[in-house]
Scaffold this motif. Structure first.
Motif, PDB file in Angstrom:
ATOM      1  N   ILE A  11       0.936  -1.202   0.097  1.00 14.20           N
ATOM      2  CA  ILE A  11       0.155   0.145  -0.187  1.00 14.20           C
ATOM      3  C   ILE A  11       0.717   1.135   0.010  1.00 14.20           C
ATOM      4  CG2 ILE A  11      -1.753   0.904   1.562  1.00 14.20           C
ATOM      5  CD1 ILE A  11      -2.866  -1.497   2.062  1.00 14.20           C
ATOM      6  N   ARG A  22      -8.225   2.156   7.411  1.00 14.63           N
ATOM      7  CA  ARG A  22      -7.466   1.443   6.417  1.00 14.63           C
ATOM      8  C   ARG A  22      -6.243   0.102   6.511  1.00 14.63           C
ATOM      9  NH1 ARG A  22      -4.590   4.732   1.314  1.00 14.63           N
ATOM     10  NH2 ARG A  22      -7.030   3.927   1.055  1.00 14.63           N
ATOM     11  N   VAL A  26      -7.827  -3.805   7.418  1.00  6.63           N
ATOM     12  CA  VAL A  26      -7.074  -5.457   6.711  1.00  6.63           C
ATOM     13  C   VAL A  26      -6.786  -6.480   7.888  1.00  6.63           C
ATOM     14  CG1 VAL A  26      -4.822  -5.731   5.796  1.00  6.63           C
ATOM     15  CG2 VAL A  26      -6.086  -3.904   4.894  1.00  6.63           C
ATOM     16  N   GLU A  60     -13.022   2.033   1.174  1.00  2.00           N
ATOM     17  CA  GLU A  60     -12.126   1.269   1.451  1.00  2.00           C
ATOM     18  C   GLU A  60     -11.872  -0.032   1.160  1.00  2.00           C
ATOM     19  OE1 GLU A  60      -9.252   2.823   2.479  1.00  2.00           O
ATOM     20  OE2 GLU A  60      -8.358   1.237   2.902  1.00  2.00           O
ATOM     21  N   LEU A  64      -9.217  -1.662  -1.830  1.00  2.00           N
ATOM     22  CA  LEU A  64      -9.056  -3.021  -1.444  1.00  2.00           C
ATOM     23  C   LEU A  64      -8.808  -4.126  -2.597  1.00  2.00           C
ATOM     24  CD1 LEU A  64      -9.718  -2.517   2.020  1.00  2.00           C
ATOM     25  CD2 LEU A  64      -7.524  -2.064   1.051  1.00  2.00           C
ATOM     26  N   LYS A  67      -6.859  -2.584  -5.360  1.00  2.95           N
ATOM     27  CA  LYS A  67      -5.570  -3.141  -5.521  1.00  2.95           C
ATOM     28  C   LYS A  67      -5.372  -4.484  -5.466  1.00  2.95           C
ATOM     29  CE  LYS A  67      -3.681   0.566  -5.219  1.00  2.95           C
ATOM     30  NZ  LYS A  67      -2.386   0.380  -5.746  1.00  2.95           N
ATOM     31  N   ILE A  69      -6.387  -6.550  -3.030  1.00  7.93           N
ATOM     32  CA  ILE A  69      -5.975  -6.891  -1.371  1.00  7.93           C
ATOM     33  C   ILE A  69      -6.902  -8.101  -1.330  1.00  7.93           C
ATOM     34  CG2 ILE A  69      -5.562  -6.399   0.818  1.00  7.93           C
ATOM     35  CD1 ILE A  69      -3.762  -3.358  -0.582  1.00  7.93           C
TER      36      ILE A  69
END
Lengths: 140, 140
Positions: A11, A22, A26, A60, A64, A67, A69
């Motif tokens: 990130i 954030r 996670v 968010e 994510l 990304k 993730i």
DNA sequence: TAATTATTGCAACATTGTTGCAATAACTAT
DNA sequence: ATAGTTATTGCAACAATGTTGCAATAATTA
């Protein structure tokens, strides 16, 4: 280095900020073995003293997802769930009685089918979703 | 007798009424090859001169689901779709570029996996959902 | 045709998700 | 440590989907 630190690194490396929310999201998603909905995630943030607006949670989650993730899973009870992308490709066993969810690893079992789909329908499969519904060990 | 008449028969046999809206919804779902969302169904009812309240459409979908006349499919674009239950078990190829959906029949391919799941996890699979995402013939 | 009651529409609400904009806080460079 | 930059956040307002209670309506039965 722990897997989760790799996520944080990635990130930051990409020029994004590692904000409290954030990071906490996670951590929450990373710690959870089963699927979490947006509102569940928001509730856990609150529980840990980090009240976040609904908008922020959704934005968010979008971040994510982009990304890569986390990924999004939609199961048949009308909700959207999120989970950390793990190296091991897996599917879900959803108990229709107690709503529990467990993971199952099935090897690269659908690959052959996907090749067949390409030959037969000229459709290039890039991803699939496979969920099983039934009764778990306890409920059966 | 046409398949659709069997559906109408079944509804009446079970002591339910064959109202205009109910009948039209079955006709719409029966005629449609691809998936339809609740609001699409409602729009088609309107288009055929049968304005129905949102509530009615949802209640009717609930009824048809309970009767196992239709089933619900949730694909990754955040919508819930409905389709007539057909004797031939099939899956869907969803194009992520143009949003088209086609059906694919795969035989009883997952049966073996489901047996394995029972042996391995003691989870009794009663249903599954399997969708493929990728690029259709045109978009690739 | 009248009576019964399943079905419908309406109002009101709940949940999920999105957008624009101003305020805030993470990070960078000094 | 501080100031400046701007990514991130919260708020307000909205849109779409889905649900509930209740009174009105219409499909079926007798």
């Amino acid at each position: 280095m722990r897997d989760i630190d790799n996520i944080f690194e990635k990130i930051k490396r990409d020029g994004h900020r590692l904000t409290k929310i954030r990071k906490a999201m996670v951590v929450i998603l990373f710690a959870e073995k089963c699927l979490l909905s947006a509102s569940e995630i928001r509730a856990r943030l609150s529980a840990s003293g980090l009240a976040a607006d609904r908008t922020t949670v959704y934005r968010e989650l979008g971040f994510l997802l982009e990304k890569n993730i986390i990924k999004e899973i939609r199961i048949a009870d009308r909700k959207t769930y999120y989970e950390i992308v793990s190296p091991e490709h897996h599917h879900h066993l959803v108990c229709t009685k107690c709503d529990s969810v467990q993971e199952i690893v099935m090897g690269n079992h659908l690959k052959r089918q996907e090749d067949r789909i390409y030959k037969k329908a000229k459709f290039k499969v890039l991803a699939h979703s496979l969920e099983f519904y039934g009764l778990c060990r306890k409920c059966k």
